[in-house]
Write an enzyme that holds these catalytic residues in place. Sequence first.
Site, PDB file in Angstrom:
ATOM      1  N   GLY A  32      68.340  34.119  -3.654  1.00 50.21           N
ATOM      2  CA  GLY A  32      69.780  34.243  -3.770  1.00 50.21           C
ATOM      3  C   GLY A  32      70.139  35.168  -4.905  1.00 50.21           C
TER       4      GLY A  32
ATOM      5  N   TYR B 293      58.848  34.578   5.919  1.00 54.34           N
ATOM      6  CA  TYR B 293      59.622  35.549   5.149  1.00 54.34           C
ATOM      7  C   TYR B 293      60.186  35.033   3.844  1.00 54.34           C
ATOM      8  CZ  TYR B 293      63.524  38.516   3.773  1.00 54.34           C
ATOM      9  OH  TYR B 293      64.382  39.299   3.053  1.00 54.34           O
TER      10      TYR B 293
ATOM     11  N   CYS C  23      69.550  29.583  -0.626  1.00 53.71           N
ATOM     12  CA  CYS C  23      69.732  29.431  -2.064  1.00 53.71           C
ATOM     13  C   CYS C  23      68.473  28.906  -2.728  1.00 53.71           C
ATOM     14  CB  CYS C  23      70.860  28.442  -2.345  1.00 53.71           C
ATOM     15  SG  CYS C  23      72.423  28.902  -1.585  1.00 53.71           S
TER      16      CYS C  23
ATOM     17  N   ASN D 125      70.500  23.562  -1.788  1.00 47.80           N
ATOM     18  CA  ASN D 125      69.964  24.601  -0.905  1.00 47.80           C
ATOM     19  C   ASN D 125      69.902  24.007   0.492  1.00 47.80           C
ATOM     20  OD1 ASN D 125      66.602  25.832  -0.269  1.00 47.80           O
ATOM     21  ND2 ASN D 125      68.525  26.692   0.417  1.00 47.80           N
ATOM     22  N   GLY D 126      70.534  24.671   1.435  1.00 48.39           N
ATOM     23  CA  GLY D 126      70.530  24.183   2.818  1.00 48.39           C
ATOM     24  C   GLY D 126      71.908  24.305   3.433  1.00 48.39           C
TER      25      GLY D 126
HETATM   26  P1  AMP Z   1      66.652  43.632  10.737  1.00 52.34           P
HETATM   27  O1  AMP Z   1      66.581  44.902  10.003  1.00 52.34           O
HETATM   28  O2  AMP Z   1      68.064  43.180  10.963  1.00 52.34           O
HETATM   29  O3  AMP Z   1      65.865  43.586  12.005  1.00 52.34           O
HETATM   30  O4  AMP Z   1      66.044  42.519   9.775  1.00 52.34           O
HETATM   31  C1  AMP Z   1      64.672  42.411   9.649  1.00 52.34           C
HETATM   32  C2  AMP Z   1      64.276  42.587   8.228  1.00 52.34           C
HETATM   33  O5  AMP Z   1      65.046  41.766   7.365  1.00 52.34           O
HETATM   34  C3  AMP Z   1      62.838  42.210   8.081  1.00 52.34           C
HETATM   35  O6  AMP Z   1      62.186  43.319   7.529  1.00 52.34           O
HETATM   36  C4  AMP Z   1      62.822  41.034   7.140  1.00 52.34           C
HETATM   37  O7  AMP Z   1      61.966  41.304   6.073  1.00 52.34           O
HETATM   38  C5  AMP Z   1      64.237  40.858   6.661  1.00 52.34           C
HETATM   39  N1  AMP Z   1      64.770  39.504   6.969  1.00 52.34           N
HETATM   40  C6  AMP Z   1      64.464  38.683   7.958  1.00 52.34           C
HETATM   41  N2  AMP Z   1      65.181  37.546   7.907  1.00 52.34           N
HETATM   42  C7  AMP Z   1      65.957  37.641   6.828  1.00 52.34           C
HETATM   43  C8  AMP Z   1      66.929  36.795   6.225  1.00 52.34           C
HETATM   44  N3  AMP Z   1      67.216  35.625   6.723  1.00 52.34           N
HETATM   45  N4  AMP Z   1      67.534  37.240   5.105  1.00 52.34           N
HETATM   46  C9  AMP Z   1      67.251  38.426   4.603  1.00 52.34           C
HETATM   47  N5  AMP Z   1      66.360  39.278   5.128  1.00 52.34           N
HETATM   48  C10 AMP Z   1      65.720  38.890   6.227  1.00 52.34           C
END
Ligand code: AMP
Length: 481
Positions: free
Chosen positions: A43, A259, A17, A119-120
């Site tokens: 979010g 990220y 968040c 947030n957390g």
């Molecule tokens: P995946 O497609 O499941 O392997 O997720 C990896 C992709 O999701 C990467 O390209 C990241 O940019 C993005 N990503 C990684 N961690 C998160 C997260 N916690 N929430 C949303 N997107 C994420």
Amino acid sequence: MTVTTSPFDADKLNEECAVFGIYGSSEAAVLTALGLHALQHRGQEATGMVSFDGVHFRAGRGLGHVSENFSAGSEKLKKLVGHSAIGHNRYSTTGESETRNIQPFLAELAFGQFALAHNGNLTNAERLHRSLVETGSLFQSTTDTESIIHLVARSHQNEPTERIKEALMQIEGAYALVCLIDDKMIGMRDALGIRPLVLGKLDDAYVLASETCAFDIIGAEYIRDIEAGEMVIIDKDGVQSHKIGKAKQSRFCVFEYIYFARPDSNLEGRSVYKARKEIGAVLAKESPVAADIVIPVPDSGVPAALGYAEAAHIPFDLGIIRNHYVGRTFIQPTQADRSSGVMMKHNANADLVKDKDIILVDDSIVRGTTSRKIVKMMRDAGAKSVHMRIASPPTTNPCFYGVDTPEKEKLMAARMTVDEIAKEIGADSLAFISLDGLYQAMGESARNNDSPQFCDACFTGEYPIEKIGSSAYERSDDGIA
Ligand code: AMP
């Protein structure tokens, strides 16, 4: 903030968040809307705001983006009069899109009204919830955040700020909190400073936000990060700093740099963009490969790909084009939706890719959905070979501190070796940055294994916050009690 489908069901976590607050501006609500808009990436499911004019607290909330709820001149925004306001953006992958869970919460306590945004994740949420309900508390939401309000309500301290401190001593986990009481705005960070919170100033007004990009949009000046275990009380006399409990070495979430945070933010003295570029450069040194071009998986892979290309002396080019009108892949609630989300989001720039040896750079592999699709997309576009480079170590453990990650079984790197993942996603080669490489990119000579400089539990499984009583840990299958 964690949302549970029932008070004792902690299986539906998945939250990340944003919080924002401003004290001492005649345009508090409008500036909060702008700040929340800059923090939209943290979010996108729901947003809310509470304002205070010296007498009345007013709340506005809604599902969806900030711009859908608090557009310029909208009735919802006009209603939020006052010289102070706090706001929240919520990210959830649960089905719990109910308006009752939208923050900030506003409660009437013995000392007056109390508005809170979080947030957390609280790791002792379930235990707290149970004991509060058993002793008479009536919960109105299904979030862990509400426990804090009940703890403040029950405190025997006289001063509202002392009540809040007492409540904080009872919660465990990760939090960046912003609250409004009486004529004060308060910002708080957990003892390890896992989630970010920064302090800024705009003319005579003070501002709190999850990230500095929220200051830029309103023209506020960055003052400093709120420290781990610090509580700042802001009122007409300025900012007062208090310590909550004993000082500990901070463990800021390294995934914010990889990220989560926006690249134009500065957190804990580091530019997120520069950190990402440096990660790419270290990755290039650790895992070189001959190729014609370096292609980022947009947008999250762009800074690391630039860093990789520069360090490897290989041209950087845009071999994948992203449609910006689709939300983050993870925003989709089911795996099927998530898969089609990747197709909706990216397309190959086929002319560029055809007959080339390419290096694809992305920030992380979680479930593997994105990598699988993107590698295939590159092959279909005629790439000769596809080498995948990942700007984080393998994600092998879920986060219990506020980042949306699935349970361990769904994490590709928890189930497979690097070679197996390469095969599964169809890449000619695959490499992740090493843990030490990541620390070096962050400007540390190495990871201090006795007392790590960051929270890196998603890569190491070393969870820095006590696990006892934490429902989040109980749901895990990796030996955590
Ligand atoms: P995946 O497609 O499941 O392997 O997720 C990896 C992709 O999701 C990467 O390209 C990241 O940019 C993005 N990503 C990684 N961690 C998160 C997260 N916690 N929430 C949303 N997107 C994420």
